[in-house]
Scaffold this motif. Structure first.
Motif, short mmCIF file in Angstrom:
data_model
loop_
_atom_site.label_atom_id
_atom_site.label_comp_id
_atom_site.label_asym_id
_atom_site.label_seq_id
_atom_site.Cartn_x
_atom_site.Cartn_y
_atom_site.Cartn_z
N PRO A 1 0.80 -1.24 0.00
CA PRO A 1 0.00 0.00 0.00
C PRO A 1 0.83 1.28 0.00
O PRO A 1 0.45 2.26 -0.67
CB PRO A 1 -0.83 -0.13 1.27
CG PRO A 1 -1.01 -1.61 1.44
CD PRO A 1 0.27 -2.22 0.97
N VAL A 2 1.95 1.29 0.71
CA VAL A 2 2.75 2.53 0.69
C VAL A 2 3.35 2.75 -0.70
O VAL A 2 3.46 3.88 -1.18
CB VAL A 2 3.85 2.52 1.79
CG1 VAL A 2 4.95 1.52 1.49
CG2 VAL A 2 4.42 3.92 1.98
N GLN A 3 3.70 1.65 -1.38
CA GLN A 3 4.19 1.78 -2.75
C GLN A 3 3.07 2.20 -3.68
O GLN A 3 3.28 3.02 -4.59
CB GLN A 3 4.80 0.44 -3.20
CG GLN A 3 6.05 0.06 -2.41
CD GLN A 3 6.50 -1.37 -2.67
OE1 GLN A 3 5.70 -2.28 -2.77
NE2 GLN A 3 7.81 -1.56 -2.76
N GLN A 4 1.86 1.68 -3.45
CA GLN A 4 0.71 2.09 -4.28
C GLN A 4 0.44 3.58 -4.12
O GLN A 4 0.11 4.27 -5.07
CB GLN A 4 -0.53 1.29 -3.88
CG GLN A 4 -0.46 -0.17 -4.29
CD GLN A 4 -1.72 -0.94 -3.89
OE1 GLN A 4 -2.34 -0.63 -2.88
NE2 GLN A 4 -2.05 -1.94 -4.67
N ALA A 5 0.58 4.08 -2.88
CA ALA A 5 0.36 5.51 -2.65
C ALA A 5 1.41 6.34 -3.38
O ALA A 5 1.09 7.39 -3.96
CB ALA A 5 0.40 5.80 -1.15
#
Ligand code: FES
Ligand code: FES
Length: 158
Positions: A87-91
């Motif tokens: 999720p942090v990479q998706q953000a």
């Protein structure tokens, strides 16, 4: 030649080095072919070489391999997979937070570590936390990276 056993991105590896003070970064790049941590300054001053050692961010350019023998190392690509980013990479992707991406191991791994320990952290809290350690981006994408980390802190990816 000594052997240093550790786990890198879930895989048990035996890194070898003549000098116990060989930087971890060199061995990750040469013997494990990691692509996340980069050589920026080599002096612990930029954060491009950041990896997690037992869940905490370290600067692999100034970490001697002997000091992380037996550790669990996670690099940026070890957080997830290209098909299913963390999720942090998706953000970061949704905010187009990278320009060249060379520096991004530092902001993502330091930011994720802080936010995971402080869920719901505000923009100011994230900025203060990351401001305590040099994280240099020559593309000047800091603000978009902060936007992405705020999203991650709110449990969102876009
Ligand atoms: Fe390690 Fe800059 S390359 S901090
Ligand atoms: Fe290029 Fe940070 S995105 S150095």
């Amino acid at each position: 030649m000594a052997v240093y056993k550790m786990t890198v991105n879930g895989v048990s590896v035996n890194l070898t080095a003549d000098d116990p003070n060989t930087p971890l970064l060199y061995l990750l790049q040469e013997q494990v072919q990691t692509s996340g941590p980069k050589f920026g300054c080599g002096l612990g001053q930029c954060g491009a070489c950041t990896v997690l050692a037992n869940g905490q961010p370290i600067r692999s350019c100034i970490t001697n391999v002997v000091d992380v023998a037996g550790a669990t190392i996670t690099t940026l690509e070890g957080l997830a997979t290209p098909a299913g980013p963390h999720p942090v990479q998706q953000a970061f992707i949704s905010q187009q937070a990278m320009q060249c991406g060379y520096c991004v191991s530092g902001p993502i791994l330091y930011g994720k570590t802080f936010i995971d320990a402080n869920p719901g952290a505000t923009r100011e809290q994230i900025l203060n936390a990351l401001g305590k350690t040099p994280l240099l981006c020559r593309c000047h994408a800091h603000n978009r990276m902060l936007d992405a980390l705020v999203l991650y802190s709110q449990g969102k990816t876009q």
